[in-house]
Motif scaffolding. Structure first.
Motif, PDB file in Angstrom:
ATOM      1  N   VAL A 205       0.848  -1.193   0.000  1.00  0.00           N
ATOM      2  CA  VAL A 205       0.000   0.000   0.000  1.00  0.00           C
ATOM      3  C   VAL A 205       0.885   1.244   0.000  1.00  0.00           C
TER       4      VAL A 205
ATOM      5  N   GLN B  99       3.587   9.061  -1.244  1.00  0.00           N
ATOM      6  CA  GLN B  99       3.810   8.277  -2.468  1.00  0.00           C
ATOM      7  C   GLN B  99       2.607   8.418  -3.392  1.00  0.00           C
TER       8      GLN B  99
ATOM      9  N   GLY C  25      10.494   9.624   7.645  1.00  0.00           N
ATOM     10  CA  GLY C  25       9.990   8.251   7.744  1.00  0.00           C
ATOM     11  C   GLY C  25       8.657   8.030   7.064  1.00  0.00           C
ATOM     12  N   SER C  26       8.251   8.929   6.155  1.00  0.00           N
ATOM     13  CA  SER C  26       6.943   8.762   5.513  1.00  0.00           C
ATOM     14  C   SER C  26       7.061   8.122   4.128  1.00  0.00           C
ATOM     15  N   GLY C  27       8.256   7.673   3.773  1.00  0.00           N
ATOM     16  CA  GLY C  27       8.424   6.930   2.511  1.00  0.00           C
ATOM     17  C   GLY C  27       8.750   7.799   1.305  1.00  0.00           C
ATOM     18  N   LYS C  28       9.520   8.874   1.523  1.00  0.00           N
ATOM     19  CA  LYS C  28       9.845   9.770   0.405  1.00  0.00           C
ATOM     20  C   LYS C  28      10.763   9.086  -0.616  1.00  0.00           C
ATOM     21  N   THR C  29      11.604   8.159  -0.135  1.00  0.00           N
ATOM     22  CA  THR C  29      12.563   7.537  -1.066  1.00  0.00           C
ATOM     23  C   THR C  29      11.820   6.785  -2.170  1.00  0.00           C
TER      24      THR C  29
ATOM     25  N   GLU D 245      17.926   0.190  -1.284  1.00  0.00           N
ATOM     26  CA  GLU D 245      16.480   0.229  -1.592  1.00  0.00           C
ATOM     27  C   GLU D 245      16.241  -0.089  -3.083  1.00  0.00           C
TER      28      GLU D 245
ATOM     29  N   ASP E 229      17.649   5.155   8.292  1.00  0.00           N
ATOM     30  CA  ASP E 229      16.370   4.451   8.440  1.00  0.00           C
ATOM     31  C   ASP E 229      16.573   3.158   9.227  1.00  0.00           C
TER      32      ASP E 229
ATOM     33  N   ARG F 114      14.468  10.133  13.344  1.00  0.00           N
ATOM     34  CA  ARG F 114      15.086   8.793  13.287  1.00  0.00           C
ATOM     35  C   ARG F 114      14.216   7.784  14.019  1.00  0.00           C
TER      36      ARG F 114
ATOM     37  N   ARG G 221       9.262   5.872  12.718  1.00  0.00           N
ATOM     38  CA  ARG G 221       9.254   5.808  11.255  1.00  0.00           C
ATOM     39  C   ARG G 221       8.021   5.065  10.749  1.00  0.00           C
TER      40      ARG G 221
HETATM   41  N1  LIG Z   1       4.525   1.825   0.977  1.00  0.00           N
HETATM   42  C1  LIG Z   1       5.325   1.320   1.890  1.00  0.00           C
HETATM   43  N2  LIG Z   1       4.980   0.199   2.589  1.00  0.00           N
HETATM   44  C2  LIG Z   1       5.790  -0.309   3.539  1.00  0.00           C
HETATM   45  N3  LIG Z   1       6.989   0.223   3.868  1.00  0.00           N
HETATM   46  C3  LIG Z   1       7.381   1.345   3.216  1.00  0.00           C
HETATM   47  C4  LIG Z   1       6.586   1.942   2.202  1.00  0.00           C
HETATM   48  N4  LIG Z   1       7.244   3.032   1.748  1.00  0.00           N
HETATM   49  C5  LIG Z   1       8.397   3.113   2.426  1.00  0.00           C
HETATM   50  N5  LIG Z   1       8.496   2.114   3.309  1.00  0.00           N
HETATM   51  C6  LIG Z   1       9.592   1.895   4.276  1.00  0.00           C
HETATM   52  O1  LIG Z   1       9.491   2.948   5.247  1.00  0.00           O
HETATM   53  C7  LIG Z   1      10.766   3.299   5.728  1.00  0.00           C
HETATM   54  C8  LIG Z   1      10.945   4.817   5.701  1.00  0.00           C
HETATM   55  O2  LIG Z   1      10.980   5.264   4.363  1.00  0.00           O
HETATM   56  P1  LIG Z   1      11.999   6.404   3.862  1.00  0.00           P
HETATM   57  O3  LIG Z   1      13.362   6.161   4.403  1.00  0.00           O
HETATM   58  O4  LIG Z   1      11.832   6.528   2.407  1.00  0.00           O
HETATM   59  O5  LIG Z   1      11.387   7.668   4.601  1.00  0.00           O
HETATM   60  P2  LIG Z   1      11.734   9.205   4.363  1.00  0.00           P
HETATM   61  O6  LIG Z   1      10.439   9.925   4.297  1.00  0.00           O
HETATM   62  O7  LIG Z   1      12.662   9.351   3.196  1.00  0.00           O
HETATM   63  O8  LIG Z   1      12.477   9.572   5.714  1.00  0.00           O
HETATM   64  P3  LIG Z   1      13.646  10.677   5.984  1.00  0.00           P
HETATM   65  O9  LIG Z   1      13.016  12.033   5.815  1.00  0.00           O
HETATM   66  O10 LIG Z   1      14.058  10.418   7.369  1.00  0.00           O
HETATM   67  O11 LIG Z   1      14.731  10.423   4.974  1.00  0.00           O
HETATM   68  C9  LIG Z   1      11.766   2.539   4.865  1.00  0.00           C
HETATM   69  O12 LIG Z   1      12.220   1.421   5.597  1.00  0.00           O
HETATM   70  C10 LIG Z   1      10.970   2.084   3.669  1.00  0.00           C
HETATM   71  O13 LIG Z   1      11.451   0.868   3.110  1.00  0.00           O
END
Ligand SMILES: Nc1ncnc2c1ncn2[C@@H]1O[C@H](COP(=O)(O)OP(=O)(O)OP(=O)(O)O)[C@@H](O)[C@H]1O
Length: 542
Positions: free
Chosen positions: A114, A119, A139-143, A192, A460, A485, A488
């Motif tokens: 999901v 995203q 930690g909201s999944g920006k990558t 990733e 992460d 940190r 997440r």
């Molecule tokens: N749709 C998803 N479902 C499950 N896990 C996810 C999903 N998207 C991302 N993740 C996981 O959530 C974690 C946090 O994601 P990510 O590192 O991209 O956050 P971020 O928003 O870039 O945080 P930061 O600002 O600290 O860099 C990672 O372990 C990633 O694999």
């Protein structure tokens, strides 16, 4: 400002994503449809019985509260599944976002079922070729928000109908360059990508981080012809200047942790990268271009939890009509004010007329589930307070931040002497020592990682349940990244700042700037006790 204030009143809403309608100069009107969203009122969908159910973006159906694979294999060697209690998921599936079948398969295989809110908002915008600034809390999944649309268009998982490389489709150049401010973050992004590519295609990505052997990286570039490179600014610029990185035909430039990349240290390297990546031969960077010629160039994606005015200005000059993509809003960056405090003291600091906007941005940078406390103690008792804090909260995976490397080593020594497994992580350590320490921390052999600003960005570690500021951060932006940190992807997390009496006013200032309650507390008899006199003041902040 007027335009911006309109955003909150716009009725457009789908999966919690709101759009400000405007007539784009080069892309035509910015509408839901132009960004790949179907309208709720679209007549063709009206009678379909299998229409996906809509739900509030913050209300998570039970089926979506799911166990997510944890990277950490604890010392005992047991893989632990972490329950996500309030994961910020919005769309029903990645399928709805228009990703190609092969990529969808890999997402499913890796347990990504999901999409998160950011995203859901970012993927269609990037797939529609918009330059974007992605801002959402840590930690909201920006990558994955930027990786997935890139992998849809370049590399082995791409949509086969999309053109692979420029006009010809011939694989000659790098197709995406991802820049990160630290090698740890760079390597994390590479991991990733490799996870999704799988072992047979992992050579489609190449890391170009500093501190590693440069000639080996150059050799890998020559031999493997990767579609994507991920690296630190200095190393990318170095290899590019040596003529060994061919990025003129590059389709994507990602600047992760953009506000950090704008710092003085990276200025020269960033200048080279921005000037060379995605500049096709014959293009004169000084010549004004037609809309078509501009879009034939790279797509620029900038990412951070915190977006100070300096980022807005950079995005306007490096991007082409960029959109600001947040979890619940997609707006043209043009509607944002670009003046105000231009340095990294941040979106939350500064003055009068922009204060509403700044408070709005502050809201976006901290995970909502975090709890914040501060504890006053004497300098010589700080490490002992940290130890009591860890016991009182029964925290298992703790990151403690300090500002000075020598004091950081002392803190590790004291913790170890009191029987608490601790390790240091900072820039003075070699690459191998840094990655070994991180591995030990992730697999649970180290309970307290004592570190400095190096680990504040991007790191992460899903299991991290407590962040402690043994020294206060320099400002609220640094507080936000350190705090992020923990907690997440909707997990619970606690942040404790341990400070001396004269520093309390700094905590209060950050509390105000970040618009989150930071409660005074003590650790007595193995418990966290909240100061009663705080309650009234906190009501005002809430
Ligand atoms: N749709 C998803 N479902 C499950 N896990 C996810 C999903 N998207 C991302 N993740 C996981 O959530 C974690 C946090 O994601 P990510 O590192 O991209 O956050 P971020 O928003 O870039 O945080 P930061 O600002 O600290 O860099 C990672 O372990 C990633 O694999």
């Amino acid at each position: 400002l007027h335009k911006f204030s309109c955003v909150s009143r716009m009725p457009w809403c789908h999966n919690g994503v709101r759009f400000l309608s405007q007539v784009g100069r080069h892309h035509g009107p910015l509408t839901l449809a132009s960004l790949g969203y179907k309208s709720e009122f679209e007549p063709t969908n009206k009678n379909k019985s299998n229409k996906p159910k809509k739900h509030s973006p913050i209300e998570i159906p039970k089926a979506k509260v799911k166990a997510v694979r944890s990277d950490g294999i604890k010392a005992a060697g047991v893989k632990k599944s972490l329950e996500i209690e309030s994961a910020p998921f919005a769309a029903n599936s990645f399928l709805e976002l228009g990703l190609p079948p092969l990529l969808l398969e890999r997402l499913e295989r890796e347990g990504f079922n999901v999409p998160t809110e950011v995203q859901s908002a970012a993927i269609p915008s990037i797939l529609k070729n918009h330059d974007v600034v992605i801002q959402s809390y840590t930690g909201s999944g920006k990558t994955l928000a930027y990786l997935l649309p890139i992998l849809s268009k370049v590399g082995p998982l791409k949509d086969k109908s999309s053109n692979g490389n420029g006009e010809s489709g011939k694989k000659t150049d790098i197709e995406a360059v991802i820049v990160a401010p630290s090698r740890e973050l760079g390597m994390q992004i590479v991991r990733e990508i490799k996870k999704l590519l799988g072992p047979s295609d992992k050579k489609a990505v190449q890391q170009l981080v500093g501190g590693a052997n440069r000639s080996r990286q150059e050799e890998a570039l020559r031999k493997n012809k990767p579609a994507i490179v991920v690296g630190t600014p200095g190393r990318i610029a170095e290899i590019s200047a040596a003529g060994k990185l061919h990025t003129h035909g590059c389709r994507f430039l990602v600047l992760d942790e953009i506000d950090e990349l704008l710092s003085f240290n990276f200025r020269e390297a960033m200048h080279r990268i921005v000037e060379h990546v995605g500049r096709r031969s014959g293009a004169n960077p000084r010549e004004p271009k037609s809309a078509l010629a501009m879009r034939a160039e790279r797509q620029t994606i900038m990412v951070s939890a915190t977006v100070p005015f300096s980022v807005i200005r950079a995005a306007r000059s490096w991007g082409h009509d960029p959109l600001l993509v947040q979890a619940k809003n997609v707006i043209p960056l043009e509607s944002m004010p670009a003046t105000g405090p231009g340095n990294l003291s941040g979106p939350m600091s500064g003055s009068s007329s922009n204060s509403n906007l700044q408070a709005k941005q502050a809201d976006q940078s901290l995970p909502p589930a975090l709890k914040h406390y501060y504890c006053v103690t004497k300098l010589q008792h700080k490490v002992d307070t940290l130890r009591r804090c860890v016991h009182a909260l029964d925290a298992q995976t703790v990151i403690a931040f300090m500002n000075n490397t020598r004091q950081l080593k002392d803190a590790v020594f004291k913790l170890e002497a009191r029987g608490m497994k601790a390790a240091e992580l900072h820039g003075d350590l070699g690459k191998l020592a840094r990655s070994t320490t991180l591995k030990k921390f992730k697999n649970g052999e180290v309970r307290v990682l004592v570190t400095n600003e190096l680990s504040a960005r991007g790191l992460d570690v899903a299991e991290c349940d407590l962040v402690v500021n043994l020294d206060l951060p320099t400002d609220s932006i640094h507080y936000a990244h350190r705090a992020g940190r923990t907690g997440r992807l909707g997990r619970r997390g606690t942040v404790v700042s341990i400070c001396e009496e004269p520093e309390v006013f700094v905590v209060k200032k950050m509390q105000k700037q970040l618009a989150v309650p930071i409660q005074a507390c003590e650790f007595t008899e193995g418990r966290l006790v909240i100061g009663k006199e705080e309650e009234k003041t906190l009501e005002a902040v809430r």
